[in-house]
Design an enzyme around this catalytic site. Structure first.
Site, mmCIF file in Angstrom:
data_model
loop_
_atom_site.group_PDB
_atom_site.id
_atom_site.type_symbol
_atom_site.label_atom_id
_atom_site.label_comp_id
_atom_site.label_asym_id
_atom_site.label_seq_id
_atom_site.Cartn_x
_atom_site.Cartn_y
_atom_site.Cartn_z
ATOM 1 N N ASP A 441 0.828 -1.212 0.000
ATOM 2 C CA ASP A 441 0.000 0.000 0.000
ATOM 3 C C ASP A 441 0.865 1.266 0.000
ATOM 4 O O ASP A 441 2.080 1.204 0.284
ATOM 5 C CB ASP A 441 -0.901 -0.032 1.247
ATOM 6 C CG ASP A 441 -2.244 0.633 1.029
ATOM 7 O OD1 ASP A 441 -2.361 1.454 0.103
ATOM 8 O OD2 ASP A 441 -3.179 0.347 1.815
ATOM 9 N N ASP A 498 -10.655 1.937 -4.007
ATOM 10 C CA ASP A 498 -11.235 1.589 -2.706
ATOM 11 C C ASP A 498 -12.756 1.550 -2.788
ATOM 12 O O ASP A 498 -13.411 1.252 -1.789
ATOM 13 C CB ASP A 498 -10.815 2.604 -1.641
ATOM 14 C CG ASP A 498 -9.479 2.233 -1.006
ATOM 15 O OD1 ASP A 498 -8.970 1.135 -1.291
ATOM 16 O OD2 ASP A 498 -8.953 3.045 -0.224
HETATM 17 C C1 DGJ Z 1 -5.923 1.809 1.746
HETATM 18 C C2 DGJ Z 1 -6.252 0.651 0.870
HETATM 19 O O1 DGJ Z 1 -6.669 1.095 -0.380
HETATM 20 C C3 DGJ Z 1 -7.295 -0.217 1.554
HETATM 21 O O2 DGJ Z 1 -7.678 -1.262 0.714
HETATM 22 C C4 DGJ Z 1 -6.707 -0.735 2.833
HETATM 23 O O3 DGJ Z 1 -5.647 -1.607 2.570
HETATM 24 C C5 DGJ Z 1 -6.261 0.419 3.687
HETATM 25 N N1 DGJ Z 1 -5.395 1.320 2.997
HETATM 26 C C6 DGJ Z 1 -5.551 -0.066 4.922
HETATM 27 O O4 DGJ Z 1 -5.064 0.957 5.680
#
Ligand code: DGJ
Length: 694
Positions: A441, A498
């Protein structure tokens, strides 16, 4: 004297010409030219008239337009010496290497001690050209701008399509008319970004998804790009791509662009889209095992967030496996003292309060369910509330009083000590456990863009890939904030967004398919009440939208009703039964007469079968559904066509239309010219249509 070179694939030809040892010019790029045609004649035919109010010759629109030849637009190179004085190199052709499907052109200014190298390669199977430039200098120089080899843009084109976006709203297409001057896109946040995806599509007049001429560009760099699409005062047009300006921060003796991928199509946007899809999947991504089927994911983020409890995770894993999941991904929250998003990034050791016996009991449970195990890291980031920051406050980029993002700072990946630390700590987790997947991430924008940071990230990823060749990596950056061919040379999946809202995802996936194949595009079935939109969508819509790409689940399976679980299990089984060909298929976007329908057709290699998805993203303005017109089929062949999800027929459909009764046989010509009649349906539903060539 004129020297010419050509590069060909089945769908396009590119011709370069250099006159009197000057920087070469792309004198032709478009539909394939006949073999053996006279390239000198083509180069000479490119000369344009001179009229009033102009110089006495047209300054060439070369692969690196020179500032000092009266070029009336953006030059391809802006350099200064280490003292800050502007350099104007006079580059002359000094070497050409011709390989099979490749060409390297070196131009030099011997007096200034500068060399410009331009590389061109064409892939005869994917139809993608890869272009890059490099500058070498005897003395340190400051590189303010270096363009990948510059290409002319077509004249019979009224607009450009480029891509903007935001968190939970990635891949928004923007159409801008060509007009005098520059359209510039620049990503200055230190990553390819939600906001300015590094791509450009230049359609010819009247082009649609399925017909017309198109030129398309994608710059494979994760550190932020600059695009310059310019109509010169004389009417010529140029397209330049390079790193975001002034991101090579120090004086250097060498700088290079990332690969610029380009392609041309006479079959509408889909011709370019399918070329990019093939190229990314088959040439850019390095799969640990290309034969291994893409496993159905389960990711626990939207189920439990930071609330990691071994018994709950085990129960969730058991339920996910029963639905068909094959890989369990433990998301954010397992390390340091990470109770929320204010602390612990950088402390990559297991939180013993949450996992008193370590991760092994959970991993073994997951393995017993025949799932593999994946884990989340955000390696490039650090919270000031972490042991690592307390020990190494100097490891963070940017000033002390910077604006933080999600309460976090960015580690300086240009520092080898930082990279070693991350390699050791990530490596230790991978060494100690059977883990085959990292979700990687990246949740904040950089304090300033710096190419060295991106090189550092690539270096770390390359080291980890070499040390753990069986571990796949997913690129996530608050969803789709870092999706590009540079990161995909080191990863195998992207977290596109997301947004697990299937209506939004349908559109985001559709537009991302202009560049990216299904096999790398993650798509999950989210919670019933969508966490990013508040919408409640039927399970059928949620499951089939996820089944369009690399499928996964991200809801708490304990929330599912029996009926929802049945639908999800059925769709997942369909996905598994078909993934051997759908994950290799070409995604063709369909032109639909009804703007409320978003439709695509995935056609198997060889064309023997297809699956089409027609999603109703809004209420239609007319009463009857307009027919779904296909593309990419054999007009002469007959197809057996069937509605896969007939169980989703609802009360709006009362008529006795053929496809409702069962499979029908129709010629490809009919499906493509006339289109298929589909049943009326509620908004936020999707029809799935499978076809087989007879
Ligand atoms: C942002 C990501 O896009 C989510 O899927 C998740 O992994 C969160 N971060 C976790 O903090």
């Amino acid at each position: 004297m004129m020297q010419c070179w050509r590069l060909d694939s089945f769908v396009q030809t590119l011709v370069l010409a250099s006159s009197d040892a000057r920087l070469p010019v792309v004198v032709y790029w478009g539909a394939p030219l006949p073999k053996g045609c006279d390239l000198d004649a083509i180069a000479e035919a490119e000369a344009r008239d001179i009229t009033g109010g102009m110089l006495d010759a047209n300054p060439p629109l070369s692969i690196c337009p020179e500032a000092d030849r009266g070029f009336p637009g953006q030059p391809g190179l802006n350099l200064r010496d280490a003292g800050g004085r502007v350099l104007r190199p006079r580059l002359r052709l000094s070497g050409v290497e011709e390989g099979r499907d490749a060409l390297t052109v070196t131009c030099e200014d011997a007096d200034a001690g500068l060399r410009h190298v331009a590389r061109f390669a064409i892939d005869p199977d994917t139809h993608v050209l890869t272009l890059s430039s490099e500058i070498d200098s005897d003395a340190p120089i400051i590189v303010d701008w270096l363009a990948a080899p510059v290409l002319p843009a077509p004249q019979l084109s009224d607009e450009m399509i480029d891509v903007s976006g935001r968190w939970i709203g990635e891949f928004q297409l923007q159409r801008t008319p060509w007009s005098a001057g520059i359209r510039m896109r620049e990503a200055r946040t230190g990553r390819s970004g939600h906001e300015h995806f590094p791509g450009l599509i230049v359609p010819g007049r009247g082009t649609t998804n399925t017909a017309g001429e198109v030129y398309a560009f994608h710059y494979g760099w994760s550190g932020g790009h600059r695009m310059v699409a310019e109509e010169l005062p004389d009417g010529r047009r140029q397209v330049q791509f390079g790193h975001a300006g002034a991101t090579e921060l120090g004086p250097v003796t060498r700088a290079a662009t990332a690969p610029l991928l380009v392609t041309f199509s006479r079959n509408g946007l889909n011709g370019c889209a399918t070329a990019f899809q093939r190229h990314i999947r088959d040439r850019i991504v390095r799969w640990p095992d290309a034969e291994r089927p893409r496993p159905v994911h389960y990711n626990c983020w939207e189920a439990i967030y930071f609330d990691h409890d071994v018994a709950t995770l085990k129960e969730i894993a058991t339920r996910a496996a029963a639905l068909g999941a094959e890989r369990f991904v433990l998301d954010d929250g397992w390390f340091g003292k990470r109770g929320d998003d204010t602390s612990s990034l950088g402390d990559w050791w297991i939180d013993a309060r949450k996992f008193p016996d370590g991760l092994t009991p959970l991993i073994e449970h997951v393995h017993d369910l025949n799932m593999s195990f994946g884990i989340w890291f955000e390696p490039e980031m650090i919270n000031t509330d972490s042991d690592t920051f307390r020990a190494h406050p100097d490891w963070a980029m940017g000033p002390q009083d910077q604006i933080e993002g999600r309460q976090q700072r960015v580690l300086d990946l240009a520092n080898p000590e930082v990279r070693d630390y991350l390699f050791d700590h990530i490596g230790a987790v991978l060494d100690d456990h059977v883990i085959d997947y990292i979700k990687w991430d990246h949740n904040r924008l950089l304090p300033y863009p710096d190419a060295a940071q991106t090189h550092g990230i690539y270096d770390l990823l390359d080291r980890l890939r070499a040390a753990f060749p069986d571990v796949e990596i997913e690129s996530c950056a608050s969803g789709g904030g870092r999706i590009d061919a540079g990161i995909l040379a080191r990863t195998q999946r992207v977290w596109l967004s997301d947004s697990n809202d299937a209506r939004e995802r349908l559109r985001i996936q559709h537009d991302a398919a202009l560049f990216f194949p299904a096999a790398i595009t993650g798509s999950h079935v989210g919670p019933r009440h969508c966490h990013t939109s508040g919408r409640v969508l039927p399970m059928s819509m949620r499951a089939w939208v996820a089944a369009q790409r690399h499928m996964g689940f991200e809801m708490d399976p304990r929330e599912l009703t029996e009926a929802e679980a049945q639908v999800l299990t059925r769709v997942t089984a369909w996905w598994k039964a078909n993934r051997d060909w759908t994950m290799q298929a070409e995604i063709h976007r369909l032109d639909h007469a009804d703007p409320s329908v978003i439709a695509e057709c995935q056609i198997a290699k060889g064309g023997e079968r297809f699956v089409a998805f027609a999603g109703r993203a809004a209420t239609a303005s007319q009463i009857l559904p307009r027919p779904l017109r296909f593309t990419g089929l054999d007009p002469e062949a007959s197809y057996r066509v069937e509605l896969t999800n007939r169980e989703d027929l609802g009360p709006l459909s009362r008529g006795d239309i053929a496809i409702k009764r069962g499979a029908i046989e129709l010629p490809g010509a009919h499906l493509m010219s006339h289109g298929l009649q589909l049943p009326a349906a509620f908004p936020d539903t999707i029809w799935v249509i499978e076809g087989t060539r007879l």
